[in-house]
Design a protein around this motif. Sequence first.
Motif, PDB file in Angstrom:
ATOM      1  N   SER A 233      30.533  24.317 -38.004  1.00 18.71           N
ATOM      2  CA  SER A 233      29.928  23.804 -39.236  1.00 18.71           C
ATOM      3  C   SER A 233      29.961  24.855 -40.354  1.00 18.71           C
ATOM      4  N   GLU A 234      29.953  26.135 -39.984  1.00 18.94           N
ATOM      5  CA  GLU A 234      30.044  27.171 -41.023  1.00 18.94           C
ATOM      6  C   GLU A 234      31.407  27.129 -41.707  1.00 18.94           C
ATOM      7  N   PHE A 235      32.458  26.915 -40.904  1.00 16.92           N
ATOM      8  CA  PHE A 235      33.789  26.814 -41.498  1.00 16.92           C
ATOM      9  C   PHE A 235      33.897  25.549 -42.352  1.00 16.92           C
ATOM     10  N   VAL A 236      33.399  24.441 -41.811  1.00 16.95           N
ATOM     11  CA  VAL A 236      33.497  23.165 -42.533  1.00 16.95           C
ATOM     12  C   VAL A 236      32.733  23.259 -43.858  1.00 16.95           C
ATOM     13  N   GLU A 237      31.540  23.808 -43.801  1.00 17.62           N
ATOM     14  CA  GLU A 237      30.725  23.906 -45.017  1.00 17.62           C
ATOM     15  C   GLU A 237      31.373  24.846 -46.039  1.00 17.62           C
ATOM     16  N   GLY A 238      31.878  25.961 -45.542  1.00 22.46           N
ATOM     17  CA  GLY A 238      32.527  26.926 -46.446  1.00 22.46           C
ATOM     18  C   GLY A 238      33.753  26.336 -47.105  1.00 22.46           C
ATOM     19  N   PHE A 239      34.625  25.730 -46.320  1.00 24.13           N
ATOM     20  CA  PHE A 239      35.835  25.126 -46.894  1.00 24.13           C
ATOM     21  C   PHE A 239      35.455  24.037 -47.888  1.00 24.13           C
ATOM     22  N   GLY A 240      34.452  23.245 -47.531  1.00 21.26           N
ATOM     23  CA  GLY A 240      34.032  22.149 -48.419  1.00 21.26           C
ATOM     24  C   GLY A 240      33.499  22.660 -49.736  1.00 21.26           C
ATOM     25  N   ALA A 241      32.691  23.707 -49.679  1.00 22.77           N
ATOM     26  CA  ALA A 241      32.074  24.219 -50.907  1.00 22.77           C
ATOM     27  C   ALA A 241      33.085  24.900 -51.817  1.00 22.77           C
ATOM     28  N   LEU A 242      34.107  25.508 -51.224  1.00 21.29           N
ATOM     29  CA  LEU A 242      34.999  26.360 -52.016  1.00 21.29           C
ATOM     30  C   LEU A 242      36.353  25.715 -52.315  1.00 21.29           C
ATOM     31  N   ALA A 243      36.599  24.543 -51.761  1.00 15.89           N
ATOM     32  CA  ALA A 243      37.928  23.929 -51.878  1.00 15.89           C
ATOM     33  C   ALA A 243      38.403  23.801 -53.322  1.00 15.89           C
ATOM     34  N   GLY A 244      37.493  23.465 -54.231  1.00 19.88           N
ATOM     35  CA  GLY A 244      37.921  23.225 -55.611  1.00 19.88           C
ATOM     36  C   GLY A 244      37.754  24.425 -56.527  1.00 19.88           C
ATOM     37  N   LEU A 245      37.611  25.592 -55.949  1.00 18.11           N
ATOM     38  CA  LEU A 245      37.217  26.761 -56.735  1.00 18.11           C
ATOM     39  C   LEU A 245      38.250  27.232 -57.753  1.00 18.11           C
ATOM     40  N   GLY A 246      39.527  27.159 -57.445  1.00 16.79           N
ATOM     41  CA  GLY A 246      40.540  27.736 -58.331  1.00 16.79           C
ATOM     42  C   GLY A 246      40.657  29.227 -58.105  1.00 16.79           C
ATOM     43  N   PRO A 247      41.417  29.931 -58.984  1.00 13.62           N
ATOM     44  CA  PRO A 247      41.644  31.352 -58.755  1.00 13.62           C
ATOM     45  C   PRO A 247      40.341  32.134 -58.719  1.00 13.62           C
ATOM     46  N   ALA A 248      40.267  33.089 -57.810  1.00 14.88           N
ATOM     47  CA  ALA A 248      39.038  33.878 -57.653  1.00 14.88           C
ATOM     48  C   ALA A 248      39.384  35.272 -57.152  1.00 14.88           C
ATOM     49  N   ILE A 249      38.520  36.200 -57.473  1.00 16.44           N
ATOM     50  CA  ILE A 249      38.661  37.586 -57.015  1.00 16.44           C
ATOM     51  C   ILE A 249      37.351  37.985 -56.337  1.00 16.44           C
ATOM     52  N   SER A 250      37.453  38.636 -55.195  1.00 19.26           N
ATOM     53  CA  SER A 250      36.251  39.112 -54.514  1.00 19.26           C
ATOM     54  C   SER A 250      35.937  40.543 -54.943  1.00 19.26           C
ATOM     55  N   VAL A 251      34.661  40.793 -55.157  1.00 17.71           N
ATOM     56  CA  VAL A 251      34.199  42.135 -55.527  1.00 17.71           C
ATOM     57  C   VAL A 251      33.195  42.594 -54.469  1.00 17.71           C
TER      58      VAL A 251
ATOM     59  N   ALA B  26      38.773  36.362 -67.872  1.00 17.36           N
ATOM     60  CA  ALA B  26      40.175  36.001 -67.615  1.00 17.36           C
ATOM     61  C   ALA B  26      40.284  34.599 -67.017  1.00 17.36           C
ATOM     62  N   GLY B  27      39.149  33.919 -66.892  1.00 15.94           N
ATOM     63  CA  GLY B  27      39.167  32.549 -66.375  1.00 15.94           C
ATOM     64  C   GLY B  27      39.237  32.487 -64.858  1.00 15.94           C
ATOM     65  N   VAL B  28      38.840  33.568 -64.221  1.00 19.57           N
ATOM     66  CA  VAL B  28      38.918  33.641 -62.761  1.00 19.57           C
ATOM     67  C   VAL B  28      37.486  33.738 -62.203  1.00 19.57           C
ATOM     68  N   ALA B  29      37.240  33.069 -61.105  1.00 23.49           N
ATOM     69  CA  ALA B  29      35.911  33.106 -60.492  1.00 23.49           C
ATOM     70  C   ALA B  29      35.679  34.443 -59.778  1.00 23.49           C
ATOM     71  N   VAL B  30      34.406  34.818 -59.681  1.00 21.96           N
ATOM     72  CA  VAL B  30      34.012  36.047 -58.990  1.00 21.96           C
ATOM     73  C   VAL B  30      33.303  35.664 -57.689  1.00 21.96           C
ATOM     74  N   ILE B  31      33.792  36.221 -56.584  1.00 17.09           N
ATOM     75  CA  ILE B  31      33.142  35.988 -55.289  1.00 17.09           C
ATOM     76  C   ILE B  31      32.541  37.305 -54.812  1.00 17.09           C
ATOM     77  N   THR B  32      31.291  37.264 -54.382  1.00 12.14           N
ATOM     78  CA  THR B  32      30.651  38.447 -53.785  1.00 12.14           C
ATOM     79  C   THR B  32      29.924  38.019 -52.499  1.00 12.14           C
TER      80      THR B  32
END
Length: 206
Positions: free
Chosen positions: A6-24, A50-56
């Motif tokens: 369920s952690e994988f399913v929830e994560g994929f579901g929440a982030l599927a539409g995210l678009g370009p992103a960079i992790s900090v 730059a129009g890119v999402a930030v993931i932390t």
Amino acid sequence: MLRIQSEFVEGFGALAGLGPAISVFGSARTKRGSERYLQAERIGELIASAGVAVITGGGPGAMEAANKGAVNGGGVSVGLGIELPFETGLNEWVDLGVNFRYFFARKTMFVKYSQGFIVLPGGYGTLDELFEALTLVQTEKVTGFPIVLVGTAYWTPLLDWLKNTVVEEGAISPPDLDLIRLTDDIEEAVDIMVNSARPNGFVAAD
Ligand SMILES: C/C(=C\CNc1ncnc2c1ncn2[C@@H]1O[C@H](COP(=O)(O)O)[C@@H](O)[C@H]1O)CO
């Protein structure tokens, strides 16, 4: 088992539409108002501009700073939180938050949904995330994935050890050192990421 799934399913579901992103990444202990905090905040802001999402990791310190910068830069601010015995919860600057019990499920999300990692000074957690990404790139499980360390004074002793001890021992090859970029220039760090060839995600299909 179901919880893991369920952690994988929830994560994929929440982030599927995210678009370009960079992790900090960076220390959970970075103090508000410190030079490091301001650097992380500015990095988040530049990425967002730059129009890119930030993931932390969604926690305090450098994570909070990067999320704050993302919000102030008008971008998408993502926090992938982790349940810990000493609960801190998601920081107040996270707009899109997902909480994980397992580090390994959470780590998959960082790599799958970002086009590279910017890594500020940090402790075991930060080093774990850094070396996991290096292993994935070295083994070509992930390609076109820049890894940029910010903070020459902090990181140079580690890079010297990799070069003088780990390469000398034959445990990694000299080209493996080139998988890491090092800078103090946060504009350069963000430019490397934003211009990365990898659009988003390394798994072809969910
Ligand atoms: C230690 C404190 C809070 C911990 N809260 C965290 N919340 C979210 N993510 C965390 C937390 N602690 C570590 N992480 C992950 O590791 C990286 C930072 O670890 P470091 O050892 O501090 O370098 C970070 O990128 C997260 O992914 C209260 O002080």
